[in-house]
Design a protein around this motif. Structure first.
Motif, PDB file in Angstrom:
ATOM      1  N   LEU A 196     -37.536  52.315 -22.620  1.00  0.00           N
ATOM      2  CA  LEU A 196     -38.158  51.113 -23.165  1.00  0.00           C
ATOM      3  C   LEU A 196     -38.376  50.044 -22.101  1.00  0.00           C
ATOM      4  O   LEU A 196     -39.394  49.337 -22.119  1.00  0.00           O
ATOM      5  N   PHE A 229     -42.214  48.657 -21.502  1.00  0.00           N
ATOM      6  CA  PHE A 229     -42.638  47.258 -21.630  1.00  0.00           C
ATOM      7  C   PHE A 229     -43.042  46.655 -20.289  1.00  0.00           C
ATOM      8  O   PHE A 229     -43.904  45.767 -20.241  1.00  0.00           O
ATOM      9  N   VAL A 243     -48.126  41.955 -26.663  1.00  0.00           N
ATOM     10  CA  VAL A 243     -47.136  42.595 -27.533  1.00  0.00           C
ATOM     11  C   VAL A 243     -47.196  42.062 -28.960  1.00  0.00           C
ATOM     12  O   VAL A 243     -46.789  42.753 -29.896  1.00  0.00           O
ATOM     13  N   LEU A 247     -44.257  48.989 -31.957  1.00  0.00           N
ATOM     14  CA  LEU A 247     -43.461  49.987 -31.262  1.00  0.00           C
ATOM     15  C   LEU A 247     -42.960  50.997 -32.275  1.00  0.00           C
ATOM     16  O   LEU A 247     -42.338  50.624 -33.275  1.00  0.00           O
ATOM     17  N   LEU A 267     -32.278  48.008 -28.983  1.00  0.00           N
ATOM     18  CA  LEU A 267     -33.562  47.328 -29.143  1.00  0.00           C
ATOM     19  C   LEU A 267     -33.483  45.857 -28.759  1.00  0.00           C
ATOM     20  O   LEU A 267     -34.414  45.300 -28.175  1.00  0.00           O
ATOM     21  N   THR A 299     -33.987  45.384 -25.062  1.00  0.00           N
ATOM     22  CA  THR A 299     -35.175  45.909 -24.388  1.00  0.00           C
ATOM     23  C   THR A 299     -36.514  45.481 -24.970  1.00  0.00           C
ATOM     24  O   THR A 299     -37.515  45.480 -24.246  1.00  0.00           O
ATOM     25  N   VAL A 300     -36.576  45.143 -26.246  1.00  0.00           N
ATOM     26  CA  VAL A 300     -37.865  44.879 -26.902  1.00  0.00           C
ATOM     27  C   VAL A 300     -38.095  43.379 -26.992  1.00  0.00           C
ATOM     28  O   VAL A 300     -37.277  42.659 -27.576  1.00  0.00           O
ATOM     29  N   THR A 310     -42.832  40.991 -30.044  1.00  0.00           N
ATOM     30  CA  THR A 310     -43.466  42.224 -30.516  1.00  0.00           C
ATOM     31  C   THR A 310     -43.708  42.140 -32.017  1.00  0.00           C
ATOM     32  O   THR A 310     -42.838  41.716 -32.774  1.00  0.00           O
ATOM     33  N   ILE A 360     -41.400  46.836 -35.273  1.00  0.00           N
ATOM     34  CA  ILE A 360     -40.841  48.123 -34.866  1.00  0.00           C
ATOM     35  C   ILE A 360     -40.837  49.037 -36.078  1.00  0.00           C
ATOM     36  O   ILE A 360     -40.421  48.628 -37.167  1.00  0.00           O
ATOM     37  N   TRP A 367     -37.755  40.944 -35.080  1.00  0.00           N
ATOM     38  CA  TRP A 367     -39.008  41.593 -35.471  1.00  0.00           C
ATOM     39  C   TRP A 367     -38.810  42.301 -36.800  1.00  0.00           C
ATOM     40  O   TRP A 367     -37.699  42.697 -37.164  1.00  0.00           O
TER      41      TRP A 367
END
Length: 357
Positions: free
Chosen positions: A214, A218, A228, A233, A261, A264-265, A269, A272, A301
């Motif tokens: 990930l 990204f 994003v 994702l 998550l 890393t995300v 975003t 997911i 998210w």
């Protein structure tokens, strides 16, 4: 006379067309709905038919997918359906395009645009997803056929020396180029880097690999100018391998997945959605429910689902290639979709013994 007053710097959202894509991405992950994947390749669909003794014909594939998209009430729990190239070019028995049927039922049509995984040169046992050649033109045609979002899948196998850095970088770069082309064309990209469940690795090892993948994905998305806020994702949960002797509880899986998550995300975003990736339908739903549990921290998210077999399998078994079974199959499909809707709400209950299969 030119004004010297300070102006707010432009943001990515100010790019032409991006505001529309942000709204479209948000529409795919409303509070309690998810995506249904019926994008199996012809060989994969035929393999599932063969296992049940269903004739492996184009007409049977069309009939089965018509059964799915015409299921009464499906839009109550499903926001979008991912089609394959064969299906988006076909019509129902009534002569209506599948994408049109979905749109008329308030379900967003999507399309799988990659051309499958192929051996990565110099790295035995590893795969790279192909399909970038001619993708810009194909995306335009798909948009003209009614698609409003697209999906591209990359796969990573965990082994003693895999995934290699070369495999991670090659697939992350392809995912980013695909996503940039989607946004240029006006389609919401669903970016799917899947760490496979095959093997005997631990959940901790899966978490390490998923984080590494990930971070690179990204980084490549940022490098290629992907916004994003206008993408989804699609990712695996942090799970032990199918052959691992230690299989974590649904609560442990939820905690490990959320931790991965969060690290890393980007919070910006759009959403997911989890893939089922070989989990049984009940396990995939129960784990999604645990991730959405009110006992865990609020997530930045929306967290939903993009399941294929985990929703379809009961319906396929009931249908069995017989038109007379279509209504019963549709009821089973709707029930599985509603189970995952409950899981998005953190309110799923099941009497099924939840053990990996």
């Amino acid at each position: 006379m030119t004004s010297t007053a300070a102006r707010e710097p432009a943001t990515e959202i100010d790019r032409p067309g991006i505001a529309y894509l942000v709204a479209a991405a948000n529409a795919l992950v409303p509070a309690d709905k998810g995506l249904l994947a019926i994008d199996e390749s012809i060989p994969t669909c035929n393999k599932r038919f063969a296992a049940l003794g269903i004739a492996e014909t184009e007409d049977n594939r069309r009939s089965y997918r018509e059964l799915i998209v015409t299921t009464p009430g499906l839009a109550d729990s499903i926001s979008g359906v991912i089609l394959c190239d064969e299906t988006i070019r076909e019509n129902t028995s009534g002569g209506h395009a599948f994408a049109t049927v979905l749109a008329n039922r308030d379900i967003v049509p999507g399309i799988k645009v990659d051309r499958g995984t192929h051996p990565l040169a110099g790295h035995p046992g590893e795969k790279v997803t192909e399909g970038l050649d001619g993708l810009r033109e194909r995306l335009v045609r798909y948009a003209e056929s009614g698609a409003r979002f697209a999906k591209w899948r990359a796969v990573f196998t965990i082994g003693p020396a895999t995934p290699s850095r070369a495999c991670i970088e090659a697939n992350a770069h392809a995912l980013a180029r695909y996503a940039a082309l989607c946004q240029e064309t006006g389609l919401v990209p669903v970016v799917e880097p899947e760490v496979l469940m095959t093997g005997d690795h631990t959940a901790a090892r899966c978490g390490e690999v998923t984080e590494t993948v990930l971070r690179e994905v990204f980084s490549q998305l940022h490098m290629n100018g992907v916004v994003v806020e206008a993408m989804l994702l699609k990712i695996n949960m942090v799970l032990p391998g199918l052959d691992c002797p230690i299989q974590e509880s649904v609560e442990d899986v939820a905690e490990a997945t959320i931790s991965c998550l969060r690290r890393t995300v980007p919070a910006a975003t759009a959403g997911i959605v989890f893939l089922s990736g070989g989990q049984s339908g009940d396990l995939a739903t129960a784990r999604l429910d645990a991730i959405n549990s009110a006992e865990l921290p609020i997530l930045p998210w929306p967290v939903g689902f993009s399941y294929g077999r985990a929703i379809q399998q009961p319906a396929l078994s009931i249908w069995d290639g017989q038109d007379a079974n279509a209504a019963a199959a549709q009821r089973a499909l709707r029930q599985r979709a509603e189970n995952n809707q409950d899981a998005r709400r953190g309110k799923y209950t099941s009497s099924t013994v939840l053990t990996p299969t």
